[in-house]
Enzyme design. Structure first.
Site, mmCIF file in Angstrom:
data_model
loop_
_atom_site.group_PDB
_atom_site.id
_atom_site.type_symbol
_atom_site.label_atom_id
_atom_site.label_comp_id
_atom_site.label_asym_id
_atom_site.label_seq_id
_atom_site.Cartn_x
_atom_site.Cartn_y
_atom_site.Cartn_z
ATOM 1 N N ASN A 151 0.805 -1.226 0.000
ATOM 2 C CA ASN A 151 0.000 0.000 0.000
ATOM 3 C C ASN A 151 0.841 1.281 0.000
ATOM 4 O O ASN A 151 0.479 2.267 -0.633
ATOM 5 C CB ASN A 151 -0.988 0.006 1.175
ATOM 6 C CG ASN A 151 -0.290 -0.068 2.524
ATOM 7 O OD1 ASN A 151 0.709 -0.758 2.691
ATOM 8 N ND2 ASN A 151 -0.830 0.639 3.497
ATOM 9 N N GLY A 227 1.809 -6.094 7.211
ATOM 10 C CA GLY A 227 0.870 -6.698 6.277
ATOM 11 C C GLY A 227 -0.378 -7.170 6.990
ATOM 12 O O GLY A 227 -0.726 -6.681 8.073
ATOM 13 N N THR A 229 -3.198 -9.470 9.024
ATOM 14 C CA THR A 229 -3.162 -10.190 10.297
ATOM 15 C C THR A 229 -3.030 -11.693 10.086
ATOM 16 O O THR A 229 -2.311 -12.369 10.826
ATOM 17 C CB THR A 229 -4.428 -9.868 11.106
ATOM 18 O OG1 THR A 229 -4.444 -8.457 11.388
ATOM 19 C CG2 THR A 229 -4.462 -10.635 12.415
ATOM 20 N N ALA A 230 -3.697 -12.247 9.080
ATOM 21 C CA ALA A 230 -3.601 -13.694 8.833
ATOM 22 C C ALA A 230 -2.169 -14.097 8.489
ATOM 23 O O ALA A 230 -1.657 -15.113 8.982
ATOM 24 C CB ALA A 230 -4.549 -14.095 7.707
ATOM 25 N N THR A 231 -1.493 -13.292 7.660
ATOM 26 C CA THR A 231 -0.104 -13.585 7.326
ATOM 27 C C THR A 231 0.783 -13.425 8.552
ATOM 28 O O THR A 231 1.708 -14.219 8.777
ATOM 29 C CB THR A 231 0.383 -12.661 6.200
ATOM 30 O OG1 THR A 231 -0.485 -12.785 5.085
ATOM 31 C CG2 THR A 231 1.798 -13.027 5.773
ATOM 32 N N GLU A 249 3.476 -5.481 12.316
ATOM 33 C CA GLU A 249 2.526 -4.374 12.188
ATOM 34 C C GLU A 249 1.436 -4.856 11.253
ATOM 35 O O GLU A 249 1.654 -5.030 10.060
ATOM 36 C CB GLU A 249 3.245 -3.143 11.644
ATOM 37 C CG GLU A 249 2.484 -1.842 11.916
ATOM 38 C CD GLU A 249 1.455 -1.529 10.847
ATOM 39 O OE1 GLU A 249 0.250 -1.789 11.093
ATOM 40 O OE2 GLU A 249 1.840 -1.040 9.779
ATOM 41 N N CYS A 283 -3.386 1.369 6.531
ATOM 42 C CA CYS A 283 -3.826 0.655 7.733
ATOM 43 C C CYS A 283 -4.350 1.601 8.797
ATOM 44 O O CYS A 283 -5.035 1.176 9.727
ATOM 45 C CB CYS A 283 -2.682 -0.193 8.293
ATOM 46 S SG CYS A 283 -1.196 0.759 8.699
ATOM 47 N N GLU A 462 7.409 0.068 16.242
ATOM 48 C CA GLU A 462 8.394 0.610 15.331
ATOM 49 C C GLU A 462 8.543 2.102 15.611
ATOM 50 O O GLU A 462 7.778 2.681 16.358
ATOM 51 C CB GLU A 462 7.961 0.391 13.878
ATOM 52 C CG GLU A 462 7.820 -1.072 13.494
ATOM 53 C CD GLU A 462 7.351 -1.257 12.052
ATOM 54 O OE1 GLU A 462 6.558 -0.423 11.568
ATOM 55 O OE2 GLU A 462 7.774 -2.227 11.418
#
Length: 481
Positions: A151, A227, A229-231, A249, A283, A462
């Site tokens: 993004n 990226g 949440t599932a990844t 994140e 995000c 971060e």
């Protein structure tokens, strides 16, 4: 057709497999370049190069490391127009957004950590009465794995590699296969800047090949990922048994809370930005707008009027406010959520459909900015991350009610609060479960501050010295005097 290459050991190299992936221009729907279809073999070469470069890079004085990062920042500034056009073409975002936000922020990331690292001091603690002193030093880990999203391609890519390199690590990085172009151009910039071979390695390709190989590699002890949440959950499952250090994140479903005593014009103008900037593909976008009931009708009418006036079109045209979403697959996902919202009882107040743009963009992936009302706070549309130009409007009556609404998702990345009541601003901020709270503003970032989310929005922080601490290992030495 341009064929991108990996950047390994200071050189541009083709993938070991010799295979390439089509890279699409979202605004036209056409393939315009090819990227390496890399795999674990390429990752292995990158890790070996990083390991070989690490001893010398770690011993390089912090000031000199910082100077190299600032040289890269200068070259990014010099290439602003080229990089911005590449980012717009690759991602679908308006050119003026890439030119004023994405590329300048990438330069700022490199410059911030280039100037910060000489000031990253160790700590000492004198033990009174025991004649001893403790001092804590911080060592770079070695090889850091950095995986960034599509993004904000160069913006977030440099946000990871800058502190990792500044702290003395060597890096194996993977940009998104959906938006690889500016990372490839950064390879050329690093070569021109004189960055030593192997210090930064960029491997292009799919997540299940390249990203998975970086995460699983036994010689990559630290992973920074931004990226979905599932990844992130999958990365954590792989990394945890290997005791890797993780910064994740992840997604967001952020509330935008507007009280009736707000500065109306400021809240309205900024809410348009926080809803639809970068086609809603940030995000931090405020995709759930909660408005105190006495102001609700006025805000809804003004907001919808402004949304309907937004120009969706060719990202390279000055008048364009909304460009294309990043891929056809993502467009279909966003449209499916708009259909879901209707099934859940929502009313479409604006947008809600694909947009056909004339000329060269006739086959592009465009969605009209969409506003929906009439949905319960806990429905799927209001709790799952859509990551597109879609927002919901919901009235509320009390602080307690809107805090419950804000906290009813599994995400907790950011929130925005609009009120002139200072006590209320603090009171509500402390009760909303989010890692970042903006009061009467949005996306105002001080790079010194910690950045990250609560709940399913991530692990770790971060930014600032938080990132330098993440990319180093602390060691305490106790000396009896």
């Amino acid at each position: 057709m341009r064929k991108l290459q990996n950047y390994i050991n200071g050189q541009l190299t083709p993938p070991v497999s010799g295979q390439y992936i089509d890279n699409y221009n979202p605004a036209t729907g056409e393939v315009y370049s090819l990227i390496p279809d890399s795999d674990a073999q390429d990752v292995e070469l990158a890790v070996l190069a990083a390991q070989a470069a690490f001893p010398s890079w770690a011993k390089t004085p912090a000031e000199k490391r910082g100077q190299l990062l600032m040289r890269i920042a200068d070259l990014i500034d010099e290439c602003l127009d080229q990089l911005a056009e590449a980012e717009s073409t690759d991602n679908g975002k308006p050119l003026k957004l890439a030119k004023t936000v994405d590329i300048p922020r990438a330069s700022s990331n490199m410059r911030f950590y280039g100037t910060a690292i000489p000031h990253f001091a160790s700590e000492a603690h004198y033990m009174e009465g025991t004649e001893a002193i403790n001092y804590t030093i911080r060592h770079p880990h070695g090889v850091a794995g950095c995986i960034s999203p599509w993004n904000l391609p160069l913006y977030l890519f440099t946000w990871k590699i800058a502190p990792a390199l500044a702290a003395g690590n060597c890096v194996v990085a993977k940009p998104s296969e959906v938006t690889p172009m500016t990372a490839y151009l950064l390879s050329e910039i690093c070569m021109e800047a004189g960055l030593p071979a192997g210090v930064l390695n960029i491997v292009h390709g799919y997540g299940h090949k390249v990203g998975a190989a970086i995460v699983a590699h036994p010689k990559v002890p630290v992973i920074s990922f931004t990226g979905g949440t599932a990844t992130g959950r999958s990365i954590a499952a792989t990394a945890a048994p290997l005791f890797k250090k993780l910064s994740l994140e992840l997604g967001g479903k952020n509330p935008n809370i507007i009280f009736a005593d707000c500065d109306f014009d400021n809240a309205l103008h900024t809410s348009i930005q926080s809803s639809f900037a970068n086609q809603g593909q940030i995000c931090l976008c405020g995709s759930r707008i909660f408005v105190e009931r006495p102001l609700y009708i006025k805000f809804r009418e003004a907001f919808v009027e402004k949304v309907k006036a937004m120009t969706v079109g060719d990202p390279l045209e000055e008048a364009t406010v909304q460009g294309a979403v990043v891929s056809e697959r993502h467009m279909q996902k966003v449209l499916s959520y708009i259909a879901l919202a209707k099934q859940e009882g929502g009313t479409i107040l604006a947008g809600g459909h694909r947009v056909q743009v004339a000329g060269r963009c006739a086959n592009g992936w465009f969605i009209s900015p969409t506003v929906i009302e009439g949905l319960p706070c806990d429905c799927r549309t209001n709790t799952e991350e859509i990551f597109g130009p879609v927002v919901t409007l919901t009235p509320f009556d009390t602080e307690e009610e809107v805090i419950r609404y804000a906290n009813c998702t599994d995400y907790g990345l950011s929130a925005t609060i609009w009120t002139q009541n200072l006590s209320r601003a603090h009171r509500v901020a402390h009760q909303v479960h989010a890692g970042i709270i903006w009061v009467n503003t949005w996306l105002l970032r001080d790079l010194r501050t910690p950045f990250g989310g609560m709940k399913n929005s991530g692990v770790g922080r971060e930014g600032g010295f938080e990132a330098l601490r993440f990319f180093t290992e602390s060691q305490n030495v106790c000396v009896k005097l």
